[in-house]
Design a protein around this motif. Sequence first.
Motif, PDB file in Angstrom:
ATOM      1  N   VAL A 388       0.845  -1.196   0.000  1.00 29.24           N
ATOM      2  CA  VAL A 388       0.000   0.000   0.000  1.00 29.24           C
ATOM      3  C   VAL A 388       0.880   1.244   0.000  1.00 29.24           C
ATOM      4  CG1 VAL A 388      -1.627   1.330   1.401  1.00 29.24           C
ATOM      5  CG2 VAL A 388      -2.000  -1.115   1.066  1.00 29.24           C
ATOM      6  N   MET A 392       1.050   4.007  -3.028  1.00 28.53           N
ATOM      7  CA  MET A 392       0.715   5.419  -2.803  1.00 28.53           C
ATOM      8  C   MET A 392       1.857   6.332  -3.219  1.00 28.53           C
ATOM      9  SD  MET A 392      -1.408   5.253   0.732  1.00 28.53           S
ATOM     10  CE  MET A 392      -3.209   5.103   0.686  1.00 28.53           C
ATOM     11  N   LEU A 656      -5.904   7.490  -7.798  1.00 26.80           N
ATOM     12  CA  LEU A 656      -6.336   6.211  -7.246  1.00 26.80           C
ATOM     13  C   LEU A 656      -6.012   5.073  -8.214  1.00 26.80           C
ATOM     14  CD1 LEU A 656      -7.828   4.886  -4.861  1.00 26.80           C
ATOM     15  CD2 LEU A 656      -9.990   5.420  -5.995  1.00 26.80           C
ATOM     16  N   LEU A 660      -3.751   1.875  -7.293  1.00 26.17           N
ATOM     17  CA  LEU A 660      -4.269   0.500  -7.329  1.00 26.17           C
ATOM     18  C   LEU A 660      -3.471  -0.360  -8.308  1.00 26.17           C
ATOM     19  CD1 LEU A 660      -8.116   1.225  -7.259  1.00 26.17           C
ATOM     20  CD2 LEU A 660      -6.762   0.229  -5.422  1.00 26.17           C
ATOM     21  N   PRO A 699      -7.591  -7.853  -8.052  1.00 20.83           N
ATOM     22  CA  PRO A 699      -8.650  -6.909  -8.439  1.00 20.83           C
ATOM     23  C   PRO A 699      -8.177  -5.460  -8.473  1.00 20.83           C
ATOM     24  CG  PRO A 699      -9.033  -7.744  -6.217  1.00 20.83           C
ATOM     25  CD  PRO A 699      -7.905  -8.543  -6.787  1.00 20.83           C
ATOM     26  N   PHE A 700      -7.127  -5.131  -7.685  1.00 21.53           N
ATOM     27  CA  PHE A 700      -6.593  -3.761  -7.714  1.00 21.53           C
ATOM     28  C   PHE A 700      -6.096  -3.441  -9.122  1.00 21.53           C
ATOM     29  CE2 PHE A 700      -5.252  -2.545  -3.111  1.00 21.53           C
ATOM     30  CZ  PHE A 700      -6.409  -3.081  -2.614  1.00 21.53           C
TER      31      PHE A 700
END
Lengths: 732, 732
Positions: A388, A392, A656, A660, A699-700
């Motif tokens: 994560v 980011m 985003l 992802l 799925p990201f």
Amino acid sequence: MNEPVFWIAPIAALLAMIYARKFFKEMLLQDQGTALMQEIGDHVRHGAMAYLRQQYKIMFLVFAVLTIVFGVLAYYFHVQNPWLPFTFVFGGFFSALAGYFGMQTATRASTRTAAAARTSLPDALKIAFRSGAVMGLVVVGLGLGNIVVWFILADLLIPHSAAGEGVRMVLVTTTILTFGVGASMQAMFARVGGGIFTKAADVGADLVGKVESGIPEDDPRNPAVIADNVGDNVGDVAGMGADLFESYCGAILAASALGAAAYVLDPTLQMKAVVAPIAIAGIGILLSIVGVYLVKTKEGATQKDLLGSLSRGINASALMIVVASAGLLLLLGIPNVWGIWGAVVTGLITGIIVGRSTEYSTSPSYGPTRLIAAQAEGGPATLIIAGVGVGMLSTAIPVLSVGAGTMLSFLFASGFDLNQMNLGLYGVAIAAVGMLSTLGITLASDAYGPIADNAGGNAEMSGLGAEVRARTDALDSLGNTTAATGKGFAIGSAALTALALIASYIEVIRIELVNIGQTVLTLGNGATVATAQATLTDFMTFFNVTLLNPTVLVGLLIGSMVAFVFSGLTVQAVGRAAIMMVEEVRRQFREDPGILQGTSQPDYERCVAISTVGAQREMVLPALLAVIAPVVVGLVLGVAGVIGLLMGGLASGFVLAVFLSNAGGAWDNAKKYIESGYHGGKNSRAHRASVIGDTVGDPFKDTSGPSLNILVKLMSIMAIVMAGVTVTYSLL
Amino acid sequence: MNEPVFWIAPIAALLAMIYARKFFKEMLLQDQGTALMQEIGDHVRHGAMAYLRQQYKIMFLVFAVLTIVFGVLAYYFHVQNPWLPFTFVFGGFFSALAGYFGMQTATRASTRTAAAARTSLPDALKIAFRSGAVMGLVVVGLGLGNIVVWFILADLLIPHSAAGEGVRMVLVTTTILTFGVGASMQAMFARVGGGIFTKAADVGADLVGKVESGIPEDDPRNPAVIADNVGDNVGDVAGMGADLFESYCGAILAASALGAAAYVLDPTLQMKAVVAPIAIAGIGILLSIVGVYLVKTKEGATQKDLLGSLSRGINASALMIVVASAGLLLLLGIPNVWGIWGAVVTGLITGIIVGRSTEYSTSPSYGPTRLIAAQAEGGPATLIIAGVGVGMLSTAIPVLSVGAGTMLSFLFASGFDLNQMNLGLYGVAIAAVGMLSTLGITLASDAYGPIADNAGGNAEMSGLGAEVRARTDALDSLGNTTAATGKGFAIGSAALTALALIASYIEVIRIELVNIGQTVLTLGNGATVATAQATLTDFMTFFNVTLLNPTVLVGLLIGSMVAFVFSGLTVQAVGRAAIMMVEEVRRQFREDPGILQGTSQPDYERCVAISTVGAQREMVLPALLAVIAPVVVGLVLGVAGVIGLLMGGLASGFVLAVFLSNAGGAWDNAKKYIESGYHGGKNSRAHRASVIGDTVGDPFKDTSGPSLNILVKLMSIMAIVMAGVTVTYSLL
């Protein structure tokens, strides 16, 4: 058509289709391998076609309903462009057709790539890459071809009026802009549906196959294995293709509309500005075809050699476009020729930087992915936290480069005058066209990925030798790198295209205001300006599209939220569809123990059907959100609120999407890095943690992230076609 | 002061301090329990104070440097408000002082709460809650007290000038606005540092203690257990307090500045508008104190009873404020009294809805958290995917309610005229003040949480009986619910406060333009307006703060990206600091086997020191990002770019904060739900998955999510103090 360079476009579009057909025919002539290989290939192809048929059925229904709605709005309420019902259907049809051609090619090519890999790496690469080029060339060929036809038609049929030739051309270009709506809607089906399909199958296959039953990936005993291979085609070929078909058409059409607006007072210069993006796209196609021929390799090529040969093709195309577009623009005699050329080059460079930065963030050769792999030693929790964090942080470079690209292309095209908004935004749209001008070959390297991946799956399932697997693995691994850069490129181009579409929204508003009889705008301090001649600044003042207007501000917040909610819906959709798949695989194993022993064949078709149904059902809510948000915000908050919504959706959705996609890609590659022997290698504690990270990332990176591209573009284009409704019926 | 109602504020601030002292003294008189309980309590208190000392040391250095920088900018370059160096230091000092009082109280109260829990649940609740109220009352008392003093000082010392009384009052209110800078900077230290400290200790303690060594939570053999308890105080008492101290002051000060601007032409009405937020805050304090006395319960109270008694206090305060503020505004004779009152009520209701929706998204009593728990059966990957989905979907209600609250308060205060931007934005700021008017009691229920949590830890470590644990568990569980609503409330109020600050940014720009001699603004079509009298719309036109201006647009993208990068930095910071903690705990276990056997005491202090050092070191980069981004964007892209940056940061940061906090909270409670016997209960496959989810969620909900509140406010206030630099030196 008074501008001869315009004719580059139809010629290029035609050549694209001719070369696509040639590559397709050549591929068909290749050896298909053993009977087993062909059987497996047939399973995948039939599964993919079954999925497409189902998707096209639902699409047909949705398009039928929307065409009626658009027809009623256009012909009964008169708040809609009367061309829309037609352009809408054509946009959807040709986007779907491109997907259909691409899938037909890709599913046939993977067997032949596997067959070629039995003897030669260069041959296998050539088959896989040129088959990928079919998709690339079909997308740009059909896209640009349609634009050319619609432009000629609209120019012929839209009558001259008292408002003058300049205003007529704004009407012509905003009319053909509606061609993007159908393409956008079909992209939503292809990208979101395909994304859900592929990850439901992938996650479902892994959870029962690898984790519960301990059988390896791509094992033919796994009932979901065919669905998994179908998914690669459905998501990465058809989905990616539809996404970029939309960006490609959207960018060119928006650039033409903004060009028409920028030179509304001088029809001669105006025509040059309208034609420029179309001609640049044409040049791009021609040089992409040249680039395809530069991609070749020798036997025993290393990973670096393979990547080098792909890059050679793409970089050569880009460089040739830099030179050729200068010549083209000089020939066209567009005003501020070097400024416009600067915008083209800015777009090309931005695309390359965004793609490279994606590679940096997700490749096991660099720090970020290795950091995640190292954190796997602390277990799944620290691995996920690290991913994560990496995802980011990875948003910085893409955002800064798209930001710099936007600023520079604006400044170049406006002659460094921030007040020349029309000229500047035309430049931004031209940058988007420049970025996408290499699409013929960049999309080829994207579509190449699933072909190589499926070839590897075919080799595994057909029990080909280790040497063959080594060749397909090399091709597959190259495909993972191109997939990462391809995703970055798709996101970057979607962001620039959405920006161009938002800017051209105002041009549509201009037309709609004139339609409802508002021929004069009263500005802040009582000054008035004719709607037909008003500048973008005038419109901004008239609608108070300033950041402290509460409707803009609330629109901005809602847009940001819609991006998150849309992602949440698609993420959860994969979870639900995957559980259906898990249950089906478990059921087959339970009811026929022969499957796991390898004595009876699993029911592949049922798994494909389950993923198909799951994908179609789960797609509805996110698609509805993207369609309805701009309409509702328009009705409640008006034009300023809509622009706020679009910009908020773009700003959050873009960032985003990068987060992802990159987090997912980095987890995937951290797993591969560990499997290659680091941190304990396969079956270590770190490896088990990395498998969890990979599953979270699926799925990201393959559903929610890429679907956000569609969200930001579809919302923008829905706002454009609902401009008449917004102007006529909005509350505030 | 001509407005008598102003004096409610100093009286209320004084009363807040008196009652805080009273509650503190009463708490000190309570039984401290056994010698062991006191010893454990001392460990926690000394650890907390050691952390604070370290934080204050670094803060002192940073404040010293920044004060010099501000001094040079103010007195040498003359591009800075000359009051800033002083207000900056005071803002930081009083925010830190409030944190110090709160921590002194909380760390002492938890032992006494545990001691009381040996005999009586109502007594334990009373001690814990009233000690929480000390923090609440100290924050509002010191906050409002300072505002009153600075307002009186500035009003006295800033001379009357030729520009008239109206303009002077704008100068007065924007001068005291700078008080928020110090508070904001100290909040960055407290919230980010505290957030990193608490989660490094928590994750570190869990990874080695629970996972590797199999000892239960809060076991005194775990060397990190004291650090974990210290962390609750450091993060949830001092961090939350500083966060809301900043929101509280920021909202009141911004409302006054916007009130001054809205009535710049009528000094009498202007004074009423400036005083209104200060007086409303005063009324809020008085009624919060009343509310504190309504919180009590009876022995054998259920969880619902406990929650009911807390809600009674908060709801009663809110209702009384609704009535009293109407009376106050009528007495004040503010124009459009019911519109302003409507804004107050809108703010109060928005706060309640945001808090409730957080509870819905994260409480195990509702669907979202139970869905996550159900997905735990598929393993950690599906659990994490489900949590991400739930967190993203949970952003809808908070954003829509803050959006609706913004729109309504704007419309109420502007008399439903979208063009009255000054009046409308004053209304938005008043709504923020309304939302925060109950802060005295809402913060009490936040600070209550860690006290109850620590009381439970103390009871566990001191080996108190099962009945006592049952009482502290009941109190602790209530604390988890109040923590969730508290987090929602903190995020919602931060969003509204940031909005108010961004709006008042323009007022500071006005002053700075006059300072550099730009007394006239030339607008779009050649019209001119005096800078001193220009409306917000004029400024928007002058700076072209429209959404299609590329500087705004690029600022927006960068703002959105900064929110993600900031979160990525804080998430990774926790990961790194936690690894240091893990290594230390492993070292202690290895070097002294007596620790695990319970025969020798672990070195608690070293763990506290490690978390402290980790937190201080890791805080630097995110803090720097928040401080530098608005300065750099201002220098490159100018005023319009800065507003884009702030709005982009707000739109993305707000939604991202809700996502991170709610996903983390929901994972935490999904684990607790499973532990209470669902999906296999403790030690099941689902439970092991849920522990992983909880660990992933820790930095989400307690570090990155809440820190985003500070980011959006600190960027706004940094933009405000750098307005002079931006106006004077910007490139574009």
